[in-house]
Design a protein around this motif. Sequence first.
Motif, PDB file in Angstrom:
ATOM      1  N   ARG A 260     -43.903  64.296  37.330  1.00 51.70           N
ATOM      2  CA  ARG A 260     -44.886  63.258  37.022  1.00 51.70           C
ATOM      3  C   ARG A 260     -45.784  63.768  35.897  1.00 51.70           C
ATOM      4  O   ARG A 260     -46.392  64.825  35.997  1.00 51.70           O
ATOM      5  CB  ARG A 260     -45.711  62.927  38.259  1.00 51.70           C
ATOM      6  CG  ARG A 260     -46.641  61.728  38.073  1.00 51.70           C
ATOM      7  CD  ARG A 260     -47.395  61.451  39.364  1.00 51.70           C
ATOM      8  NE  ARG A 260     -46.489  61.024  40.422  1.00 51.70           N
ATOM      9  CZ  ARG A 260     -46.089  59.768  40.598  1.00 51.70           C
ATOM     10  NH1 ARG A 260     -46.515  58.820  39.793  1.00 51.70           N
ATOM     11  NH2 ARG A 260     -45.269  59.449  41.581  1.00 51.70           N
ATOM     12  N   GLN A 263     -50.596  61.557  33.059  1.00 50.02           N
ATOM     13  CA  GLN A 263     -51.153  60.204  33.144  1.00 50.02           C
ATOM     14  C   GLN A 263     -50.517  59.380  34.256  1.00 50.02           C
ATOM     15  O   GLN A 263     -50.840  58.224  34.422  1.00 50.02           O
ATOM     16  CB  GLN A 263     -51.024  59.466  31.801  1.00 50.02           C
ATOM     17  CG  GLN A 263     -49.607  59.089  31.405  1.00 50.02           C
ATOM     18  CD  GLN A 263     -48.984  60.136  30.512  1.00 50.02           C
ATOM     19  OE1 GLN A 263     -49.224  61.316  30.699  1.00 50.02           O
ATOM     20  NE2 GLN A 263     -48.212  59.693  29.535  1.00 50.02           N
ATOM     21  N   GLU A 265     -47.070  58.727  34.864  1.00 49.07           N
ATOM     22  CA  GLU A 265     -45.721  58.181  34.718  1.00 49.07           C
ATOM     23  C   GLU A 265     -44.704  59.131  35.342  1.00 49.07           C
ATOM     24  O   GLU A 265     -44.759  60.346  35.139  1.00 49.07           O
ATOM     25  CB  GLU A 265     -45.402  57.933  33.243  1.00 49.07           C
ATOM     26  CG  GLU A 265     -46.213  56.774  32.670  1.00 49.07           C
ATOM     27  CD  GLU A 265     -46.285  56.815  31.158  1.00 49.07           C
ATOM     28  OE1 GLU A 265     -46.140  57.903  30.607  1.00 49.07           O
ATOM     29  OE2 GLU A 265     -46.509  55.755  30.547  1.00 49.07           O
ATOM     30  N   GLU A 266     -43.792  58.577  36.067  1.00 45.05           N
ATOM     31  CA  GLU A 266     -42.822  59.386  36.808  1.00 45.05           C
ATOM     32  C   GLU A 266     -41.537  59.553  36.004  1.00 45.05           C
ATOM     33  O   GLU A 266     -41.072  58.633  35.353  1.00 45.05           O
ATOM     34  CB  GLU A 266     -42.512  58.715  38.142  1.00 45.05           C
ATOM     35  CG  GLU A 266     -41.746  59.587  39.105  1.00 45.05           C
ATOM     36  CD  GLU A 266     -41.596  58.910  40.459  1.00 45.05           C
ATOM     37  OE1 GLU A 266     -40.712  58.032  40.573  1.00 45.05           O
ATOM     38  OE2 GLU A 266     -42.355  59.249  41.382  1.00 45.05           O
ATOM     39  N   THR A 302     -40.087  54.099  29.542  1.00 42.85           N
ATOM     40  CA  THR A 302     -40.624  54.921  28.446  1.00 42.85           C
ATOM     41  C   THR A 302     -41.961  55.525  28.845  1.00 42.85           C
ATOM     42  O   THR A 302     -42.589  55.104  29.817  1.00 42.85           O
ATOM     43  CB  THR A 302     -40.804  54.089  27.164  1.00 42.85           C
ATOM     44  OG1 THR A 302     -41.784  53.062  27.392  1.00 42.85           O
ATOM     45  CG2 THR A 302     -39.485  53.448  26.744  1.00 42.85           C
ATOM     46  N   TRP A 303     -42.387  56.541  28.064  1.00 44.87           N
ATOM     47  CA  TRP A 303     -43.679  57.195  28.286  1.00 44.87           C
ATOM     48  C   TRP A 303     -44.652  56.639  27.251  1.00 44.87           C
ATOM     49  O   TRP A 303     -44.382  56.672  26.045  1.00 44.87           O
ATOM     50  CB  TRP A 303     -43.587  58.709  28.115  1.00 44.87           C
ATOM     51  CG  TRP A 303     -42.395  59.339  28.771  1.00 44.87           C
ATOM     52  CD1 TRP A 303     -41.682  58.873  29.834  1.00 44.87           C
ATOM     53  CD2 TRP A 303     -41.756  60.560  28.375  1.00 44.87           C
ATOM     54  NE1 TRP A 303     -40.664  59.719  30.144  1.00 44.87           N
ATOM     55  CE2 TRP A 303     -40.674  60.774  29.265  1.00 44.87           C
ATOM     56  CE3 TRP A 303     -41.984  61.507  27.381  1.00 44.87           C
ATOM     57  CZ2 TRP A 303     -39.833  61.876  29.184  1.00 44.87           C
ATOM     58  CZ3 TRP A 303     -41.163  62.614  27.291  1.00 44.87           C
ATOM     59  CH2 TRP A 303     -40.091  62.798  28.178  1.00 44.87           C
ATOM     60  N   ALA A 304     -45.779  56.151  27.711  1.00 42.76           N
ATOM     61  CA  ALA A 304     -46.766  55.554  26.807  1.00 42.76           C
ATOM     62  C   ALA A 304     -47.336  56.614  25.869  1.00 42.76           C
ATOM     63  O   ALA A 304     -47.751  57.695  26.291  1.00 42.76           O
ATOM     64  CB  ALA A 304     -47.886  54.916  27.620  1.00 42.76           C
ATOM     65  N   GLY A 348     -43.473  53.500  23.020  1.00 43.72           N
ATOM     66  CA  GLY A 348     -42.934  54.111  24.231  1.00 43.72           C
ATOM     67  C   GLY A 348     -41.907  55.167  23.859  1.00 43.72           C
ATOM     68  O   GLY A 348     -41.020  54.907  23.040  1.00 43.72           O
ATOM     69  N   THR A 350     -38.743  57.719  24.605  1.00 44.85           N
ATOM     70  CA  THR A 350     -37.579  57.815  25.476  1.00 44.85           C
ATOM     71  C   THR A 350     -36.852  59.124  25.215  1.00 44.85           C
ATOM     72  O   THR A 350     -36.883  59.652  24.110  1.00 44.85           O
ATOM     73  CB  THR A 350     -36.606  56.645  25.246  1.00 44.85           C
ATOM     74  OG1 THR A 350     -36.094  56.716  23.911  1.00 44.85           O
ATOM     75  CG2 THR A 350     -37.286  55.318  25.467  1.00 44.85           C
TER      76      THR A 350
END
Length: 364
Positions: A260, A263, A265-266, A302-304, A348, A350
């Motif tokens: 994780r 922030q 996001e998993e 995706t990761w912000a 985002g 990836t």
Amino acid sequence: MAQEALPQTNGASIDIRALEKRFGNVRAVDDVSLTIEAGEFVALLGPSGSGKSTVLMSIAGFERPTAGKIIIDGVDCTTLPPNKRNIGMVFQHYTLFPHLSVADNVAFPLKMRGISRSERRRQAEAALETVRLAGYGDRMPKELSGGQQQRVALARAIVYRPRVLLMDEPLSALDKNLREEMQLEIKRLHSELGLTVVFVTHDQGEALTMADRIAILKAGKLQQVSPARELYERPSNLFAAGFIGEMNMLPVEWDGKRARLVQGEEIVLPDQAAIDPVAPGRAVLAVRPERLSYALAGTAGTWAATVRDVVYAGAGTLLITSLADGTEVRLRIPSAGQEPVSPGDAIGLTCPPEAMLLYPQESA
């Protein structure tokens, strides 16, 4: 009649066993064991003070180990002087004799071995042919370029047909183009002559380009010994991951199955992400910048991130982004065919699962 080059020789195996070298209270080499196969090209890589040159000088016989053994082709050479080891040596500086011709510089080791003058000349010309300097024998060192002088130093190291060639950062004094040319030249010589080569460098790209295997050292200890592709794609610990190439290091919470980001996001990691078992808790997720890509902000999976800078470099572009907690993440992407982005844009990130590597935080 054209001068023939040197014939191929058989390289010798090198077995370094529990090598230790101390200088006063400083342990420059700490329990290093490494087996180098006959005819193999191995690069010793590491930062300044890692012990790589001390290992090389121990193989050469210029340093006497505090403990351990150096076995060359099955013979214990630990206490043998350098001139009894049949080893060629190329140093960072060319150390050519300015008052001797190129041919006499190359022939000097043969003169020390009592070889006749006519035979010395013949073998020196063969060595110069091997390094592509045929016809340069009557010139003086000052008449040569830096790259040509390095070739003369190479010819001198191989003229008596040693089975092992040791090289201590021999290309560091050359400019970029000459350095790349000499990298290919040394690879060609290795292939044609069949020598065992041990090459010390601090240049990662040089090691990746030239060597069959790379041995990374840190503070006198061996960290990893692997072929170039394995070392780059599957570094065995966090030091190797950070030292070879460019790597993003993301702090994560790891529960044994999922990571994780700070922030929240998993990320579900593949089973092969961890080289060694990683205990639950704080960990580091490592990802190469060229393995990342980007999509529209909010895209599922995706990761912000926010774009901080866009650096155009022709065929490739560097994106410097930051996650919600401020962690910097770099992407190296092709310049063509990408949706344009600008500083301040939300995107985002990836990453393919196979490009994710997990390491314990304490390994840093």
